[in-house]
Design a protein around this motif. Structure first.
Motif, PDB file in Angstrom:
ATOM      1  N   ALA A  18      -5.641  -9.914   2.342  1.00  0.00           N
ATOM      2  CA  ALA A  18      -5.395 -11.323   2.633  1.00  0.00           C
ATOM      3  C   ALA A  18      -5.077 -12.127   1.377  1.00  0.00           C
ATOM      4  CB  ALA A  18      -6.612 -11.925   3.338  1.00  0.00           C
ATOM      5  N   SER A  19      -5.609 -11.719   0.214  1.00  0.00           N
ATOM      6  CA  SER A  19      -5.483 -12.545  -0.991  1.00  0.00           C
ATOM      7  C   SER A  19      -4.410 -12.071  -1.966  1.00  0.00           C
ATOM      8  CB  SER A  19      -6.833 -12.603  -1.711  1.00  0.00           C
ATOM      9  OG  SER A  19      -7.237 -11.304  -2.121  1.00  0.00           O
ATOM     10  N   ASP A  20      -4.068 -10.794  -1.964  1.00  0.00           N
ATOM     11  CA  ASP A  20      -3.106 -10.280  -2.940  1.00  0.00           C
ATOM     12  C   ASP A  20      -1.672 -10.578  -2.522  1.00  0.00           C
ATOM     13  OD1 ASP A  20      -5.282  -9.359  -4.273  1.00  0.00           O
ATOM     14  OD2 ASP A  20      -5.020  -7.252  -3.737  1.00  0.00           O
ATOM     15  N   PRO A  21      -0.741 -10.706  -3.491  1.00  0.00           N
ATOM     16  CA  PRO A  21       0.656 -11.050  -3.160  1.00  0.00           C
ATOM     17  C   PRO A  21       1.321  -9.954  -2.343  1.00  0.00           C
ATOM     18  CG  PRO A  21       0.445 -10.480  -5.483  1.00  0.00           C
ATOM     19  CD  PRO A  21      -0.943 -10.585  -4.949  1.00  0.00           C
ATOM     20  N   PRO A  22       2.108 -10.304  -1.346  1.00  0.00           N
ATOM     21  CA  PRO A  22       2.740  -9.288  -0.480  1.00  0.00           C
ATOM     22  C   PRO A  22       3.784  -8.442  -1.192  1.00  0.00           C
ATOM     23  CG  PRO A  22       3.557 -11.501   0.049  1.00  0.00           C
ATOM     24  CD  PRO A  22       2.420 -11.676  -0.912  1.00  0.00           C
ATOM     25  N   GLU A  23       4.319  -8.918  -2.316  1.00  0.00           N
ATOM     26  CA  GLU A  23       5.367  -8.159  -3.014  1.00  0.00           C
ATOM     27  C   GLU A  23       4.882  -6.802  -3.504  1.00  0.00           C
ATOM     28  OE1 GLU A  23       6.242 -12.540  -3.499  1.00  0.00           O
ATOM     29  OE2 GLU A  23       4.492 -11.231  -3.702  1.00  0.00           O
ATOM     30  N   ILE A  24       3.570  -6.639  -3.702  1.00  0.00           N
ATOM     31  CA  ILE A  24       3.066  -5.390  -4.284  1.00  0.00           C
ATOM     32  C   ILE A  24       3.119  -4.223  -3.309  1.00  0.00           C
ATOM     33  CG2 ILE A  24       1.567  -6.692  -5.828  1.00  0.00           C
ATOM     34  CD1 ILE A  24      -0.811  -5.889  -4.147  1.00  0.00           C
ATOM     35  N   TYR A  25       3.431  -4.496  -2.054  1.00  0.00           N
ATOM     36  CA  TYR A  25       3.468  -3.420  -1.052  1.00  0.00           C
ATOM     37  C   TYR A  25       4.904  -2.949  -0.796  1.00  0.00           C
ATOM     38  CZ  TYR A  25      -1.105  -5.510  -0.430  1.00  0.00           C
ATOM     39  OH  TYR A  25      -2.352  -6.027  -0.667  1.00  0.00           O
ATOM     40  N   GLY A  26       5.732  -2.956  -1.840  1.00  0.00           N
ATOM     41  CA  GLY A  26       7.117  -2.524  -1.712  1.00  0.00           C
ATOM     42  C   GLY A  26       7.259  -1.020  -1.594  1.00  0.00           C
ATOM     43  N   TRP A  27       8.498  -0.569  -1.454  1.00  0.00           N
ATOM     44  CA  TRP A  27       8.776   0.838  -1.166  1.00  0.00           C
ATOM     45  C   TRP A  27       8.423   1.761  -2.325  1.00  0.00           C
ATOM     46  CZ3 TRP A  27      12.220   3.214  -4.449  1.00  0.00           C
ATOM     47  CH2 TRP A  27      13.054   2.372  -5.198  1.00  0.00           C
ATOM     48  N   ARG A  28       8.415   1.235  -3.565  1.00  0.00           N
ATOM     49  CA  ARG A  28       8.200   2.109  -4.715  1.00  0.00           C
ATOM     50  C   ARG A  28       6.827   2.775  -4.679  1.00  0.00           C
ATOM     51  NH1 ARG A  28      10.927  -2.143  -7.678  1.00  0.00           N
ATOM     52  NH2 ARG A  28      12.985  -1.412  -8.354  1.00  0.00           N
ATOM     53  N   VAL A  29       5.808   2.019  -4.297  1.00  0.00           N
ATOM     54  CA  VAL A  29       4.452   2.580  -4.328  1.00  0.00           C
ATOM     55  C   VAL A  29       4.289   3.670  -3.262  1.00  0.00           C
ATOM     56  CG1 VAL A  29       3.383   0.912  -2.754  1.00  0.00           C
ATOM     57  CG2 VAL A  29       2.020   1.950  -4.568  1.00  0.00           C
ATOM     58  N   TYR A  30       4.996   3.526  -2.135  1.00  0.00           N
ATOM     59  CA  TYR A  30       4.930   4.568  -1.099  1.00  0.00           C
ATOM     60  C   TYR A  30       5.690   5.817  -1.542  1.00  0.00           C
ATOM     61  CZ  TYR A  30       3.443   0.582   1.691  1.00  0.00           C
ATOM     62  OH  TYR A  30       2.774  -0.520   2.153  1.00  0.00           O
ATOM     63  N   LEU A  31       6.854   5.609  -2.174  1.00  0.00           N
ATOM     64  CA  LEU A  31       7.622   6.746  -2.668  1.00  0.00           C
ATOM     65  C   LEU A  31       6.838   7.509  -3.727  1.00  0.00           C
ATOM     66  CD1 LEU A  31      10.269   8.350  -2.801  1.00  0.00           C
ATOM     67  CD2 LEU A  31      11.096   6.701  -4.507  1.00  0.00           C
ATOM     68  N   LEU A  32       6.183   6.771  -4.615  1.00  0.00           N
ATOM     69  CA  LEU A  32       5.366   7.396  -5.658  1.00  0.00           C
ATOM     70  C   LEU A  32       4.267   8.257  -5.045  1.00  0.00           C
ATOM     71  CD1 LEU A  32       3.970   5.683  -8.812  1.00  0.00           C
ATOM     72  CD2 LEU A  32       2.367   6.641  -7.175  1.00  0.00           C
ATOM     73  N   ALA A  33       3.537   7.699  -4.080  1.00  0.00           N
ATOM     74  CA  ALA A  33       2.432   8.429  -3.459  1.00  0.00           C
ATOM     75  C   ALA A  33       2.930   9.670  -2.722  1.00  0.00           C
ATOM     76  CB  ALA A  33       1.673   7.511  -2.505  1.00  0.00           C
ATOM     77  N   CYS A  34       4.019   9.524  -1.979  1.00  0.00           N
ATOM     78  CA  CYS A  34       4.550  10.667  -1.229  1.00  0.00           C
ATOM     79  C   CYS A  34       5.071  11.754  -2.167  1.00  0.00           C
ATOM     80  CB  CYS A  34       5.651  10.211  -0.283  1.00  0.00           C
ATOM     81  SG  CYS A  34       5.071   9.215   1.103  1.00  0.00           S
ATOM     82  N   SER A  35       5.689  11.355  -3.275  1.00  0.00           N
ATOM     83  CA  SER A  35       6.205  12.343  -4.232  1.00  0.00           C
ATOM     84  C   SER A  35       5.071  13.205  -4.769  1.00  0.00           C
ATOM     85  CB  SER A  35       6.902  11.628  -5.395  1.00  0.00           C
ATOM     86  OG  SER A  35       8.014  10.880  -4.938  1.00  0.00           O
ATOM     87  N   ALA A  36       3.990  12.569  -5.205  1.00  0.00           N
ATOM     88  CA  ALA A  36       2.862  13.323  -5.762  1.00  0.00           C
ATOM     89  C   ALA A  36       2.199  14.194  -4.707  1.00  0.00           C
ATOM     90  CB  ALA A  36       1.849  12.364  -6.366  1.00  0.00           C
ATOM     91  N   CYS A  37       2.207  13.734  -3.458  1.00  0.00           N
ATOM     92  CA  CYS A  37       1.474  14.441  -2.404  1.00  0.00           C
ATOM     93  C   CYS A  37       2.158  15.719  -1.938  1.00  0.00           C
ATOM     94  CB  CYS A  37       1.221  13.499  -1.228  1.00  0.00           C
ATOM     95  SG  CYS A  37      -0.100  12.312  -1.554  1.00  0.00           S
ATOM     96  N   PHE A  38       3.357  16.024  -2.461  1.00  0.00           N
ATOM     97  CA  PHE A  38       3.904  17.347  -2.173  1.00  0.00           C
ATOM     98  C   PHE A  38       3.027  18.440  -2.780  1.00  0.00           C
ATOM     99  CE2 PHE A  38       8.002  15.123  -1.334  1.00  0.00           C
ATOM    100  CZ  PHE A  38       8.183  15.603  -0.047  1.00  0.00           C
ATOM    101  N   GLY A  39       2.233  18.081  -3.794  1.00  0.00           N
ATOM    102  CA  GLY A  39       1.241  19.028  -4.292  1.00  0.00           C
ATOM    103  C   GLY A  39       0.193  19.325  -3.245  1.00  0.00           C
ATOM    104  N   ALA A  40      -0.206  18.306  -2.485  1.00  0.00           N
ATOM    105  CA  ALA A  40      -1.149  18.508  -1.385  1.00  0.00           C
ATOM    106  C   ALA A  40      -0.527  19.342  -0.278  1.00  0.00           C
ATOM    107  CB  ALA A  40      -1.603  17.152  -0.837  1.00  0.00           C
ATOM    108  N   MET A  41       0.777  19.147  -0.049  1.00  0.00           N
ATOM    109  CA  MET A  41       1.451  19.951   0.973  1.00  0.00           C
ATOM    110  C   MET A  41       1.411  21.433   0.613  1.00  0.00           C
ATOM    111  SD  MET A  41       5.262  19.558   2.647  1.00  0.00           S
ATOM    112  CE  MET A  41       4.834  18.062   3.538  1.00  0.00           C
ATOM    113  N   SER A  42       1.533  21.747  -0.682  1.00  0.00           N
ATOM    114  CA  SER A  42       1.398  23.143  -1.111  1.00  0.00           C
ATOM    115  C   SER A  42       0.009  23.676  -0.785  1.00  0.00           C
ATOM    116  CB  SER A  42       1.647  23.252  -2.621  1.00  0.00           C
ATOM    117  OG  SER A  42       3.007  23.110  -2.923  1.00  0.00           O
TER     118      SER A  42
END
Length: 538
Positions: A18-42
């Protein structure tokens, strides 16, 4: 405000959202998390593919497994399966000093190459146990290292309001990899004959490792690791990029200053961050010791639910419950994978950062125990007989396997990784996660090594196996009730106050340290300290 942000604000209910700026939830942070999580997929892929492969007739013939129901065959199958976990244990412990020295990004790229080498050796084993063991151990080194680095990298980049969601993607990618492996096993068992039935499923394990390597080349280093290297301009630039905010924005300046303040405080504690100094800080300071013990115990509990017994040996378990053909058991295993993925998505979207971590662990402890007890009692009271039609009670036992999978993904699957990566002090994070991941792999190894023998020896059709795991599930409720705090919506820099520490991460381990007391008060941003210093007297 983008559509994704509006959806997040509807489903994620915490004060930070509710308090943090909405701009921080852009696509970059999701792409970053998904990229690293291919290690979890292994992790999920490599752990799951072998359970289907070892019941395929060509694999049994080429590797000399013999009668699948014999204890000798169970022991050989357990050796093949558990070699991966042994490598993972070693890799998880080795990852901590390596990722602190060389960074999160480049270590993830390196482990992807190690996994690929191990997979190639498995696929080329051609009936020889030596290359199969070596390949699974080498792949395990990479998978284990990724299991340590992956959650650290994601948690250090994630906005606090959705840190549970993004760190929990680790578990989602694990179960997605497992699901894909299950269905590949089913397809090749159904449509192919000969060596290709098991060679291709083993070879395609390299796909998530290749994707991990390629995707991480496109991502930035962790800002908190850069700060520890005194690369301040890069830290601010990376934060600005992943938060989608200009460097002058108040939110970005506040987050940057929190990182600076915490790092400065940590450097005043016990001098240089040598291994033994960090060990003293971790084990001799009560708040830090509590956090590492919570992380380790959570991982023990996660494995003692029996989840990886089902993940790895699902085809064998479904046969024990009355599904007579290999194809039917592999199909049911594929459905099991779909249930896990769907349940994990629901948890991450609607529960991780809204219902919270603690409540999720509490109710799923009881639910998992009930599912396991039903399966065990069914097998004990009305054991399936070869050639007989599966009765309604038997079908409900099969459904209980699926329910168990859903309950696990609603709590003990993703939540343990979330806790292990978010509660430690910054300079202890890599070692805390390494201990947690190594513990997970150690008990994963114990389960993988013992379950085939348990299914063959602990009562008819191994009914005692399910009762043992169900009992562990019930006991976990009390551990969570008395020892696990809620962490949703609390920033990484405020975890120290949550665990009763003063002034940042820890008290100094020196006699000259100035004693102090502190009152803790709750604020809308989590927990804020109010210091009361006490002057030392001679």
């Amino acid at each position: 405000m983008g559509l994704s942000t509006r959806i997040l604000q509807k489903i994620v209910r915490n004060e930070a959202m509710a308090s943090d700026p909405p701009e921080i939830y852009g696509w970059r942070v999701y792409l970053l998390a998904c990229s690293a999580c291919f290690g979890a997929m292994s992790f999920g892929w490599d752990s799951s593919v072998i359970g289907g492969v070892i019941v395929m007739p060509p694999f049994i013939q080429d590797f000399g497994l013999g009668d699948p129901k014999s204890v000798a065959s169970a022991n050989l199958s357990a050796n093949i399966v558990s070699t991966l976990q042994a490598g993972c244990f070693a890799g998880a412990l080795a990852a901590s000093p390596l990722t602190d020295r060389f960074g999160r990004k480049w270590c993830l790229i390196a482990v992807s190459l190690v996994i690929t080498i191990g997979v190639i050796m498995q696929a080329a084993a051609n009936g020889n146990l030596g290359p199969m063991y070596a390949g699974r151990f080498i792949a395990g080194l990479g998978v284990g290292a990724a299991s340590t680095i992956n959650p650290i990298y994601v948690s250090e980049n994630a906005p606090r309001a959705i840190r549970g969601l993004l760190t929990g993607l680790y578990q989602l990618f694990i179960v997605t990899g497992g699901m894909i492996a299950f269905w590949i096993n089913y397809a090749f068992n159904l449509h192919y004959t000969g060596k290709i039935m098991y060679v291709f499923p083993l070879a395609i394990q390299a796909l998530p490792a290749v994707l991990l390597c390629l995707c991480m080349l496109l991502n930035q280093e962790s800002p908190r690791w850069l700060a520890r290297q005194d690369r301040w301009e890069e830290t601010k630039a990376v934060l600005s990029r992943i938060r989608n905010l200009p460097p002058t924005h108040p939110y970005l300046q506040e987050e940057f200053q929190e990182i600076v303040d915490q790092l400065e405080h940590e450097r005043q504690l016990i001098g240089d961050a040598t291994f033994w100094n960090l060990q003293r800080e971790m084990w001799l300071i009560k708040g830090n010791r509590k956090r590492v013990l919570i992380s380790i115990t959570l991982m023990i509990c996660q494995q003692m639910t029996g989840t990886n017994a089902i993940n790895t040996y699902a085809p064998t378990i479904f046969i024990n419950l009355g599904l007579t053909s290999t194809t039917s058991s592999l199909f049911s295993t594929g459905v099991y994978g779909i249930v896990k993925v769907t349940s994990c998505v629901c948890f991450l979207l609607f529960m991780a950062d809204s219902l919270g971590r603690r409540r999720s662990l509490l109710w799923t402890s009881i639910a998992q125990g009930l599912a396991m007890f039903y399966i065990g009692l069914y097998v004990r009271i009305a054991p399936p007989k070869p050639g007989d039609v599966v009765p309604p009670a038997g079908y409900f036992a099969l459904v209980s396997i699926f329910l168990f999978a859903a309950f696990f993904q609603f709590g003990w699957g993703p939540t343990c990784w979330i806790y292990a990566s978010e509660i430690p002090a910054a300079r202890l994070r890599s070692q805390n996660v390494a201990f947690a991941a190594a513990t997970q792999w150690l008990f994963n190894f114990v389960v993988a090594r013992t379950v085939p023998v348990m299914l063959a020896t602990v009562g008819p059709y191994g009914y005692g196996t399910y009762l043992i795991f169900g009992s562990f599930c019930f006991s976990m409720f009390f551990f969570v009730w008395f020892f696990i705090p809620e962490t949703k919506g609390i920033s990484l820099e405020h975890m120290d106050q949550l665990f009763g520490l003063t002034d940042g991460p820890s008290k100094p381990l020196t006699e000259e340290a100035e004693p102090e007391t502190r009152e803790i008060t709750e604020t809308k941003d989590g927990i804020a300290p109010q210091e009361k210093r006490i002057e030392q007297t001679a």
